[in-house]
Design a protein around this motif. Structure first.
Motif, mmCIF file in Angstrom:
data_model
loop_
_atom_site.group_PDB
_atom_site.id
_atom_site.type_symbol
_atom_site.label_atom_id
_atom_site.label_comp_id
_atom_site.label_asym_id
_atom_site.label_seq_id
_atom_site.Cartn_x
_atom_site.Cartn_y
_atom_site.Cartn_z
ATOM 1 N N LEU A 13 14.791 35.455 -11.817
ATOM 2 C CA LEU A 13 14.217 34.114 -11.758
ATOM 3 C C LEU A 13 15.193 33.115 -11.149
ATOM 4 O O LEU A 13 14.794 32.236 -10.362
ATOM 5 C CB LEU A 13 13.792 33.673 -13.155
ATOM 6 N N ASP A 14 16.470 33.249 -11.468
ATOM 7 C CA ASP A 14 17.470 32.368 -10.852
ATOM 8 C C ASP A 14 17.556 32.628 -9.351
ATOM 9 O O ASP A 14 17.707 31.689 -8.554
ATOM 10 C CB ASP A 14 18.834 32.591 -11.504
ATOM 11 N N ALA A 15 17.447 33.891 -8.954
ATOM 12 C CA ALA A 15 17.480 34.220 -7.526
ATOM 13 C C ALA A 15 16.252 33.649 -6.813
ATOM 14 O O ALA A 15 16.350 33.186 -5.663
ATOM 15 C CB ALA A 15 17.557 35.735 -7.339
ATOM 16 N N CYS A 16 15.097 33.685 -7.471
ATOM 17 C CA CYS A 16 13.903 33.071 -6.882
ATOM 18 C C CYS A 16 14.139 31.583 -6.637
ATOM 19 O O CYS A 16 13.811 31.055 -5.560
ATOM 20 C CB CYS A 16 12.703 33.261 -7.807
ATOM 21 N N ASP A 17 14.697 30.905 -7.623
ATOM 22 C CA ASP A 17 15.027 29.484 -7.461
ATOM 23 C C ASP A 17 15.893 29.265 -6.227
ATOM 24 O O ASP A 17 15.622 28.389 -5.389
ATOM 25 C CB ASP A 17 15.797 28.985 -8.687
ATOM 26 N N ASN A 18 16.932 30.075 -6.123
ATOM 27 C CA ASN A 18 17.897 29.906 -5.031
ATOM 28 C C ASN A 18 17.333 30.327 -3.682
ATOM 29 O O ASN A 18 17.846 29.909 -2.642
ATOM 30 C CB ASN A 18 19.173 30.683 -5.345
ATOM 31 N N ALA A 19 16.275 31.152 -3.704
ATOM 32 C CA ALA A 19 15.651 31.586 -2.452
ATOM 33 C C ALA A 19 14.502 30.676 -2.039
ATOM 34 O O ALA A 19 13.870 30.905 -1.001
ATOM 35 C CB ALA A 19 15.153 33.025 -2.596
ATOM 36 N N GLY A 74 4.706 29.606 -7.708
ATOM 37 C CA GLY A 74 6.030 29.481 -8.304
ATOM 38 C C GLY A 74 6.441 30.747 -9.016
ATOM 39 O O GLY A 74 5.801 31.801 -8.885
ATOM 40 N N SER A 75 7.550 30.668 -9.761
ATOM 41 C CA SER A 75 8.081 31.840 -10.467
ATOM 42 C C SER A 75 8.243 31.518 -11.938
ATOM 43 O O SER A 75 8.458 30.362 -12.319
ATOM 44 C CB SER A 75 9.434 32.255 -9.881
ATOM 45 N N SER A 76 8.133 32.558 -12.770
ATOM 46 C CA SER A 76 8.257 32.344 -14.203
ATOM 47 C C SER A 76 8.340 33.675 -14.930
ATOM 48 O O SER A 76 7.882 34.708 -14.415
ATOM 49 C CB SER A 76 7.047 31.568 -14.738
ATOM 50 N N LYS A 77 8.912 33.640 -16.116
ATOM 51 C CA LYS A 77 8.702 34.709 -17.081
ATOM 52 C C LYS A 77 7.209 34.721 -17.396
ATOM 53 O O LYS A 77 6.619 33.677 -17.675
ATOM 54 C CB LYS A 77 9.522 34.429 -18.343
ATOM 55 N N VAL A 78 6.561 35.877 -17.326
ATOM 56 C CA VAL A 78 5.118 35.900 -17.527
ATOM 57 C C VAL A 78 4.774 35.707 -19.000
ATOM 58 O O VAL A 78 5.518 36.111 -19.892
ATOM 59 C CB VAL A 78 4.486 37.216 -17.023
ATOM 60 N N MET A 79 3.645 35.054 -19.256
ATOM 61 C CA MET A 79 3.067 35.077 -20.590
ATOM 62 C C MET A 79 2.394 36.432 -20.782
ATOM 63 O O MET A 79 1.925 37.057 -19.812
ATOM 64 C CB MET A 79 2.066 33.943 -20.762
ATOM 65 N N THR A 80 2.330 36.854 -22.041
ATOM 66 C CA THR A 80 1.860 38.210 -22.309
ATOM 67 C C THR A 80 0.797 38.247 -23.396
ATOM 68 O O THR A 80 0.688 37.345 -24.224
ATOM 69 C CB THR A 80 3.022 39.113 -22.761
ATOM 70 N N PHE A 81 0.039 39.346 -23.366
ATOM 71 C CA PHE A 81 -0.837 39.709 -24.470
ATOM 72 C C PHE A 81 -0.022 40.527 -25.467
ATOM 73 O O PHE A 81 -0.268 41.713 -25.702
ATOM 74 C CB PHE A 81 -2.023 40.516 -23.967
#
Length: 671
Positions: free
Chosen positions: A252-258, A274-281
């Motif tokens: 996720l940090d690399a996505c930010d920087n890219a 955008g990018s994120s930790k996914v929400m889950t079931f």
């Protein structure tokens, strides 16, 4: 001399442990003698529970709910004249079917029967352990389907797992809670051509059904979610539960920087880019959440007007013809099904038959029943009930390409034990698995609580900040704020759904998904026998547009993996390993395209084989999900999607079922 019963039990337990270790791959974990003993007891508990074969209020002898058919005729009712007669018969207890059974039976005046070919997922070993969903693949809880050889994808047959249990694919998937883009549903409404009820599928109106099923749990770790935009009272628990690997945070940090900025919540009117930790079931105790566990609770199953029968394979829908004006129209009046012994039974539906068997088996059942393309039905000598060319047509799926990278960090919290299933598992890995099981049982945490696809990024292939080449010739998205590419991260890597393994070592995976494919395929009958699996041809990568988008996705993936802090994790020792993709940035577009054709697989999202569209446009159901030209028959599952959503399909399938329940109950009381 007979083997002692205790020895047999120990042998079975050891065999189970070997099976579990064979399903997993990845990391070391702390092991102690007390931990091993506790986890062994946990294994034994699961093993014994699965052997009982009974869940209260679920009938696993389906002959008890219908009337036997002998010699082509249904047996007389005798004294029990109401046996086998229901108001609503639901065909398929999958993702949508469980929702319908629960919601429709909330009305005590509606007698509901749910028929499912598999059994309760509660009876399957470790069904609630998120990271062990691979155990379902190629098992008796999976239909074990394959496509025909894909002529645009290295002529390979592709494995398509489909859950054969209550909860369907919600019981065997990667548990990603994602709606897709808001404009996807506005597109659905537009495509209805002004039919009555069309506007109810727009995002503004349809979003309430997402909120209706959802019970969101806020997280201190992810505080930027606007809880006012989340549902709080539904039956389905969602949130940020589940393992998050340190490698996932680096991604996720690399996505930010890219240049792919953070989006704290993919599931709002603001959109999904955008990018994120996914929400889950996954619930607060680290357990998988399915539509069976959410909707078919003990309290629901105990309702006097709800019957749930498993191990019942529906073979056809039964019709009668009723006079409507000057013509006679077919009306669905029941279904025929078989039990495990091949005995044939029938049930009657006073009001409706609802087919919720999924995007593969729904068109198969419809065609076996005479509802489908007339020319295809004639090939198999099936009498035509309704000529609907759209049945089994326009099959859509999200193709995924898996890329593999060697990990120099060796972060042990990220990986599962790494036995190859084709070899005898090592004692060390069995013990590692035992320790992980104990950690999971006591805390609900650890790698066993991972949904594997832990974080994602959604982007547009036309985004000038990410792609300097300019837009492609065709914009296939549903709107200017909708993505056509997904990249997701997994803290371990796998080949062909885990059927094959990388060499011994530490790896992580990055995966590109084509969210708006222009390649569409078909589901067709192999024969008139319901025993024969259908012919599945998704026509993967049959258009240049699809290849072009996936090549761009690979370029972005390569940039992210070579951006800090992820770049420092990539082990240069893997640069020369042919299976790894460290040198993706050095490949030409043609070389990447060849790699894509070789590696493409399903992301388990088939849709659109019984589309909600006007009949003259190839539609199968109207905006009320009633089958065109047939009374008393609806379809409620992902097969009705007019076009595939730009994201994961479980959430929209649940929301479709929630809306359908309202539509159905309202229709019962229209004067």
């Amino acid at each position: 001399m007979a083997e002692p019963a205790g020895s047999k039990a120990v042998a079975r337990l050891l065999a189970l442990l070997r099976t579990l270790s064979a399903y997993t791959r990845g990391v070391k974990a702390l092991v102690g003698s007390s931990a091993a003993l506790g986890a062994l007891l946990l294994v034994l508990r699961y093993y014994v529970f699965s052997k009982r074969g009974v869940v209260p209020y679920i009938i696993n002898e389906p002959g008890r709910v219908g009337r036997r058919v002998a010699g082509g005729k249904t047996a007389a009712g005798g004294e029990d004249k109401d046996r086998g007669v229901y108001d609503v018969v639901i065909v398929g207890g999958g993702t949508a079917g469980c929702v319908l059974a629960s919601r429709l039976s909330e009305d005590p005046n509606v007698r509901v029967l749910l028929l499912e070919a598999g059994k309760s997922s509660r009876l399957t070993r470790f069904s609630q352990v998120p990271s062990l969903y691979h155990q379902f693949f190629h098992s008796r809880h999976d239909y074990n389907l394959y496509t025909v050889p894909q002529k645009h994808a290295a002529s390979k047959k592709k494995y398509w797992p489909r859950g054969k249990v209550l909860g369907g694919c919600s019981s065997v998937n990667a548990m990603i809670f994602h709606h897709g883009a808001p404009s996807d549903y506005d597109e659905w409404a537009r495509l209805q051509g002004g039919q009555e009820g069309a506007e109810g599928w727009s995002y503004e109106q349809f979003n309430r059904y997402f909120l209706k099923f959802e019970r969101f749990h806020p997280s201190r770790e992810y505080p930027h979610v606007d809880v006012s935009l989340r549902g709080s009272a539904g039956p389905v628990q969602v949130g940020h539960f589940g393992n998050t690997s340190p490698l996932t945070r680096k991604f996720l940090d690399a996505c930010d920087n890219a240049g792919v900025t953070r989006n704290p919540d993919f599931n709002t009117p603001k959109g999904t880019l955008g990018s994120s930790k996914v929400m889950t079931f996954i619930d607060s105790r680290g357990r998988r959440v399915t539509t069976e566990s959410s909707y078919l609770t003990p309290e629901v199953l105990a309702r006097a007007n709800l019957t749930v029968a498993t191990r019942a394979t529906v073979t056809r829908i039964l019709f009668e013809y009723v006079q409507k004006g000057e013509e006679k129209l077919p009306k669905a009046v029941g279904v025929r099904y078989v039990n495990l012994q091949g005995e044939v039974f029938e049930v009657a539906a006073r009001k409706e038959v609802i087919v919720s068997a999924g995007a593969i088996h729904t068109p198969q059942i419809l065609m076996l029943s005479g509802v489908g393309p007339v020319e295809h039905l004639a090939e198999h000598n099936i009498p035509v009930v309704a000529d609907l060319p759209g049945v089994g047509s326009h099959l859509m799926d999200h193709p995924v390409i898996d890329y593999h990278f060697m990990d120099r960090s060796r972060i042990r919290q990220s990986r599962l034990p790494s036995d190859n299933p084709h070899h005898h598992p090592s004692v060390k890995n069995v013990l590692r698995m035992v320790a992980l099981l104990l950690q999971y049982q006591l805390t609900g945490k650890g790698i066993l609580s991972s949904n594997i696809a832990e974080a994602a990024a959604f982007v547009r292939s036309s985004d000038p900040k990410l792609f300097s080449e300019g837009p492609l010739a065709e914009d296939t998205t549903s709107g200017p704020g909708a993505p056509d590419i997904e990249i997701f991260f997994s803290p371990l890597s796998y080949i062909e759904h885990g059927d094959h393994h990388l060499p011994s070592g530490h790896y992580f995976g990055l995966h590109t998904v084509l969210l708006r494919p222009t390649s569409v395929g078909t589901v067709r009958l192999q024969s008139s026998s319901p025993i024969d699996p259908p012919i599945i041809d998704p026509e993967y990568l049959s258009t240049q547009q699809d290849i072009s988008v996936l090549v761009r996705a690979a370029r972005l993936l390569s940039r992210i993996v070579h951006t800090e802090p992820l770049a420092s994790v990539v082990d240069p020792a893997g640069d020369d390993e042919p299976l790894l993709n460290h040198s993706l940035d050095k490949m030409s577009d043609d070389e990447i395209a060849e790699l894509i054709r070789d590696r493409v697989e399903t992301l388990y999202h088939p849709t659109s084989t019984a589309r909600m569209l006007p009949r003259e446009q190839g539609g199968v159901v109207d905006p009320f999900l009633c089958v065109h030209g047939v009374n008393g028959l609806r379809v409620v599952d992902a097969s009705i999607f007019p076009t595939i959503t730009s994201g994961h399909t479980v959430s929209p399938a649940i929301a479709v079922a929630e809306k359908a329940a309202d539509l159905i109950l309202e229709s019962f009381y229209v004067v």
